[in-house]
Design a protein around this motif. Sequence first.
Motif, PDB file in Angstrom:
ATOM      1  N   SER A 147      12.604 133.550  17.713  1.00 32.34           N
ATOM      2  CA  SER A 147      12.624 134.681  16.784  1.00 32.34           C
ATOM      3  C   SER A 147      11.319 135.442  16.946  1.00 32.34           C
ATOM      4  O   SER A 147      10.400 134.985  17.634  1.00 32.34           O
ATOM      5  CB  SER A 147      12.736 134.168  15.352  1.00 32.34           C
ATOM      6  OG  SER A 147      11.560 133.438  15.029  1.00 32.34           O
ATOM      7  N   PHE A 207      30.643 134.846  22.951  1.00 34.94           N
ATOM      8  CA  PHE A 207      29.568 134.278  22.146  1.00 34.94           C
ATOM      9  C   PHE A 207      29.800 132.783  22.050  1.00 34.94           C
ATOM     10  O   PHE A 207      30.914 132.341  21.780  1.00 34.94           O
ATOM     11  CB  PHE A 207      29.526 134.939  20.764  1.00 34.94           C
ATOM     12  CG  PHE A 207      29.153 136.379  20.859  1.00 34.94           C
ATOM     13  CD1 PHE A 207      27.822 136.766  20.894  1.00 34.94           C
ATOM     14  CD2 PHE A 207      30.131 137.362  20.976  1.00 34.94           C
ATOM     15  CE1 PHE A 207      27.472 138.094  21.028  1.00 34.94           C
ATOM     16  CE2 PHE A 207      29.792 138.689  21.107  1.00 34.94           C
ATOM     17  CZ  PHE A 207      28.442 139.055  21.130  1.00 34.94           C
ATOM     18  N   ARG A 215      21.346 132.941  15.611  1.00 32.39           N
ATOM     19  CA  ARG A 215      20.514 133.346  16.735  1.00 32.39           C
ATOM     20  C   ARG A 215      19.095 132.774  16.677  1.00 32.39           C
ATOM     21  O   ARG A 215      18.578 132.241  17.649  1.00 32.39           O
ATOM     22  CB  ARG A 215      20.462 134.888  16.770  1.00 32.39           C
ATOM     23  CG  ARG A 215      19.830 135.414  18.016  1.00 32.39           C
ATOM     24  CD  ARG A 215      19.640 136.933  17.968  1.00 32.39           C
ATOM     25  NE  ARG A 215      18.906 137.284  19.173  1.00 32.39           N
ATOM     26  CZ  ARG A 215      19.478 137.666  20.308  1.00 32.39           C
ATOM     27  NH1 ARG A 215      20.781 137.830  20.358  1.00 32.39           N
ATOM     28  NH2 ARG A 215      18.753 137.910  21.380  1.00 32.39           N
ATOM     29  N   ASN A 216      18.463 132.886  15.511  1.00 30.03           N
ATOM     30  CA  ASN A 216      17.081 132.427  15.391  1.00 30.03           C
ATOM     31  C   ASN A 216      16.934 130.910  15.446  1.00 30.03           C
ATOM     32  O   ASN A 216      15.838 130.392  15.587  1.00 30.03           O
ATOM     33  CB  ASN A 216      16.452 132.957  14.096  1.00 30.03           C
ATOM     34  CG  ASN A 216      16.154 134.437  14.218  1.00 30.03           C
ATOM     35  OD1 ASN A 216      16.195 134.994  15.316  1.00 30.03           O
ATOM     36  ND2 ASN A 216      15.864 135.073  13.103  1.00 30.03           N
ATOM     37  N   PHE A 242      27.179 133.998  15.841  1.00 31.46           N
ATOM     38  CA  PHE A 242      26.088 133.958  16.808  1.00 31.46           C
ATOM     39  C   PHE A 242      24.846 134.637  16.235  1.00 31.46           C
ATOM     40  O   PHE A 242      23.745 134.101  16.306  1.00 31.46           O
ATOM     41  CB  PHE A 242      26.500 134.630  18.126  1.00 31.46           C
ATOM     42  CG  PHE A 242      25.425 134.574  19.175  1.00 31.46           C
ATOM     43  CD1 PHE A 242      25.302 133.470  20.001  1.00 31.46           C
ATOM     44  CD2 PHE A 242      24.506 135.611  19.309  1.00 31.46           C
ATOM     45  CE1 PHE A 242      24.296 133.403  20.947  1.00 31.46           C
ATOM     46  CE2 PHE A 242      23.494 135.552  20.253  1.00 31.46           C
ATOM     47  CZ  PHE A 242      23.391 134.442  21.073  1.00 31.46           C
ATOM     48  N   GLN A 243      25.063 135.820  15.663  1.00 32.29           N
ATOM     49  CA  GLN A 243      23.910 136.558  15.127  1.00 32.29           C
ATOM     50  C   GLN A 243      23.258 135.780  13.983  1.00 32.29           C
ATOM     51  O   GLN A 243      22.037 135.760  13.856  1.00 32.29           O
ATOM     52  CB  GLN A 243      24.319 137.957  14.665  1.00 32.29           C
ATOM     53  CG  GLN A 243      24.798 138.882  15.794  1.00 32.29           C
ATOM     54  CD  GLN A 243      23.787 139.036  16.932  1.00 32.29           C
ATOM     55  OE1 GLN A 243      22.621 138.662  16.815  1.00 32.29           O
ATOM     56  NE2 GLN A 243      24.235 139.577  18.068  1.00 32.29           N
ATOM     57  N   HIS A 249      24.568 132.604  25.580  1.00 32.80           N
ATOM     58  CA  HIS A 249      23.662 133.745  25.707  1.00 32.80           C
ATOM     59  C   HIS A 249      23.669 134.360  27.102  1.00 32.80           C
ATOM     60  O   HIS A 249      22.647 134.474  27.760  1.00 32.80           O
ATOM     61  CB  HIS A 249      22.233 133.283  25.342  1.00 32.80           C
ATOM     62  CG  HIS A 249      21.255 134.429  25.275  1.00 32.80           C
ATOM     63  ND1 HIS A 249      20.098 134.467  26.017  1.00 32.80           N
ATOM     64  CD2 HIS A 249      21.272 135.568  24.565  1.00 32.80           C
ATOM     65  CE1 HIS A 249      19.434 135.591  25.771  1.00 32.80           C
ATOM     66  NE2 HIS A 249      20.129 136.272  24.886  1.00 32.80           N
TER      67      HIS A 249
END
Lengths: 484, 553
Positions: A436, A413, A430-431, A426-427, A403
């Motif tokens: 989030s 990434f 991500r959470n 990654f997306q 990040h």
Amino acid sequence: MENSQVNYDTLIPNNVGLSEDRRVLKALEKWHPGYIDWWKNMGPNGFQESQVYLRTAVGVEKNGWAQFGYVKMPEYRWGVLLAPQVENRTISFGNHKGEAAWQEVPGEYRAILRRLIVIQGDTEPASVEQQRYLGQTAPSLYDMRNLFQVNVEEGRHLWAMVYLLQKYFAADGREEANMLLQRRSGDIDKPRMLGTFNEETPDWLSFFMFTFFTDRDGKMQLESLAQSGFDPLSRTTRFMLMEEAHHMFVGETGVGRVIQRTCEAMNEAGITDPYDIDRIRALGVIDLPTLQKKANLHYSLSLDLFGSEISTNAANAYSAGIKGRYNEEKIDDDHLLHNDSYPVLKMVDGKIVTVQENALTALNMRLRDDYIADASKGVGRWNKIIQKAGVEFELVLPHTAFHREIGEFGNTFCSPEGELISEDTFQERRNDWLPSSDDGAFIQSLMHPVTAPGEYAGWIAPPRIGIDQQPGDFEYVQLDEASA
Amino acid sequence: MIDFQTHPSQYKHWRLEFNTEIANLIMDVSPENGIFDGYELKLNSYDLGVDIELYDALQRIRFEHPEVRAVILKSGKENVFCAGANIRMLAGATHSHKVGFCKFTNETRNSIEQASNDSGIKFLAAITGACAGGGYELALACDHLVLIDDGSSSVSLPEVPLLAVLPGTGGLTRLTDKRKVRRDRADIFCSTEEGLRGEKAVEWRLIDETIPRSKFEDHVQAAAKELATQSDRPTESQGIALSKLSKTAFKDNEAIGFNYSTVTLRVEPKVGTATIQIIGPDTPPPDTAEEIAAQGDQFWPLRAARELDDVLLHLRTNEETIGVIVFESQGDLAQVAAYDDLMETFAENWLVREIVLNWSRVLKRIDLTSRSLVALISPGSCFCGTLAEIVFACDRSYMAEGEFEELAFPEATLQLTNSNFGRHTMSNGISRLETRFLGEPDSLTKARESINTPLDAESSESIGLVSAIFDDIDWEEEIRLFVEGRVSFSADVMTAMEANLRFAGPETMETRIFGRLTAWQNWVFQRPNAVGEAGALQRYGSGQKPQFDNGRV
């Protein structure tokens, strides 16, 4: 020593003989109303009339430099305080190694010095702006007081930098000093200079994380400026570091107390699985995996503050004797670094590898490594709390490449474990790795003010000892009618 | 070998966006795609590869997008507009590469100004983030400079304090000559590493305006629209596509080279010459502007200019040891004249205008090529009008007298057209013939009187259009002697002498850039304070302070 006594006769408390320095005194007095306006408009929202139990610097010697007492924040005595002058101090690194430290700015380094001071100065008011609404949701008067202590001292650090600008940089310095009051954190037209300082500090957990991770970058920067051959800068930053220690303390114990409360609540409820998030949250405490995500976020944002791994500016500042390394004088080498190398993490052919780079240009990387080591110790102490509570969980700092926006890993990434992945992956994940919006909403839902002396919000444990040895029910902030 | 041909689909460093009359020209340099190894193009810094794409983009805006009236030059990176030429590239480059690179970037920036003055393409620099050195010099080539007012973005020329070299891509000259910045302020600005921003930068005329971030985008759009109103470009014309040049390499015992459709290049390393032969049109010119557009990039004058340009760039960059360039031509003189007439008839047409301007640029590129230039006007050649400009761009021109027995070609003739009298000016702002005849106004008159008449060798010589004429007995021997003599001279002094003799007459901003600024820069580029082992260029980025010899020369 002539400079160790603080003069409180002038509007601006100082140990730099301001009353004899008419030019600088005039300049600072001219700047002062703008500063007070800024504090009233951009400092803590509300509470300006409250009596806050704050420490104020009254000397600069290591023992007994501060004095505690109630004060309304706008009446706080922000002073100009430099650590005592070390006699016959010499420059300990770079091309001027061994020469007497400069008491005036050398002409050829004027621009680079000014830039460093302005960047440092810009972060001080920025964090006050970022934190201005937190008073309203403080989990206790103790925490509220700590917040305000941090805020007034950041304000004083701004004074410290502004003094250097006004004293040593003539008209340019005055202009920069004014600009420091004009920029605003998060403002679209006049943002603060560094990206991280334009992000919101939306809740108290963020504040603790910020003071632990981001203020620690500030500490490392101050540590390297404390080595400076420009003696007034060195002395200023050495004194700032004494205050900065409290900021680290607020961050580390803040997060530590959150951890402790979470572990206690889990134990009380008989929950052993730290990932049983819904049940843990139902207890009104912040689950450890969410704390890990918050740490991931603040740590990675803070790493960006160190700039590019390979930096010409850092090399120039070092060679010029302006900005040294962390603990420069304790390092056993030639302090010139012309022929040394330093291992740097880089992306080479799509892989993260360690490459030996010229040590001079790798100074940012080195300072970042020192930072990581320093931060890791604090994380270790957090883990002790978890261990002691018998919960099976370990907080870990994510991989350097995780990040990142700036430097070698800015366009890559990477997972927290250091595995290079696609942007899509990654997306998707991500959470799992970063807070989030639901996590944020949950934390926000816990942010209710607790203002009775000695009481604490349910998501944070009380401190082990009070500020200035005060008892547990001490009224750290005497709220006035308007802000209560 | 460095190839100057590219296409937007292959760009690594730029993006073009077209929005009817406004185009966005976005600099977004890919750090890992430097044209050479050993450096990264950080912070939108550039090397020759980046500039080759810029040159291509400008050509495409001219030819493929006649609807574009204003170009917004901006950065695709968040915190930097452009950091200028890449220092590590410069530090690692040979002296000749540095000089060649600077020349090409100068030519490209001049072409931005030519586009504004003569093509009705106005340029706006929308400066966000640091705009330093070559980055600011690029912005200076634009008509209107808007700097974001965010308290940190600035314009600067840090070369002097940081690198001990000059802002050599026109920076110094454009400050004083174009933007008319006071000399003391220019002095302060050029010796202050961090540059200027805000109202002070406006007051000093370094930029035209500074606009807060919240209003910046809207303002830039509005300012670009306003600039577009100054344009006389057509609203409803279709552009023509610039296709890849047809170019095949060849190699024989004595030579290597390329065959283009209308140009051949023959490089003979042993002799030290490169011969460029231009082949005249093989079909008569079309009758209408529509037909010209229909022929597009195959229209002979455009095709020939593009091919010639490519050859020149190739020779300059890839054949650095070839000291003598020989220009020859072959074709029907009358046909070339007919094309020249056509260009005059449709001078108002946007495409014809662009083709003429393109020729002007190519001819200037010849003027500025630091090789000994010689034109051989032999039997069968077609140096007429625009092509005759090549002859006048050369240091020497030799013409064959009479018919050559063993050749089937007609006797050599030279022909002037209107295009030799002001259509294509040199950097000094006047035509090549005017420059040639500064001391012989009568010759200029005689030349003008000879317009549209094929001139044999004797007439050409009597007017003063050629250096010497030789008949078929002497021709080959004289040419050989000239070439051998020329090649034996010092390359340095040839470059220096030619550059001094070529540009008589008035001084302009361009001549000052290519003369004074470039000469001083090239001097600085040779000096130990810049390029020595402890010089500023070599020490830059190492963190070590440069060591200067402070003796004034």
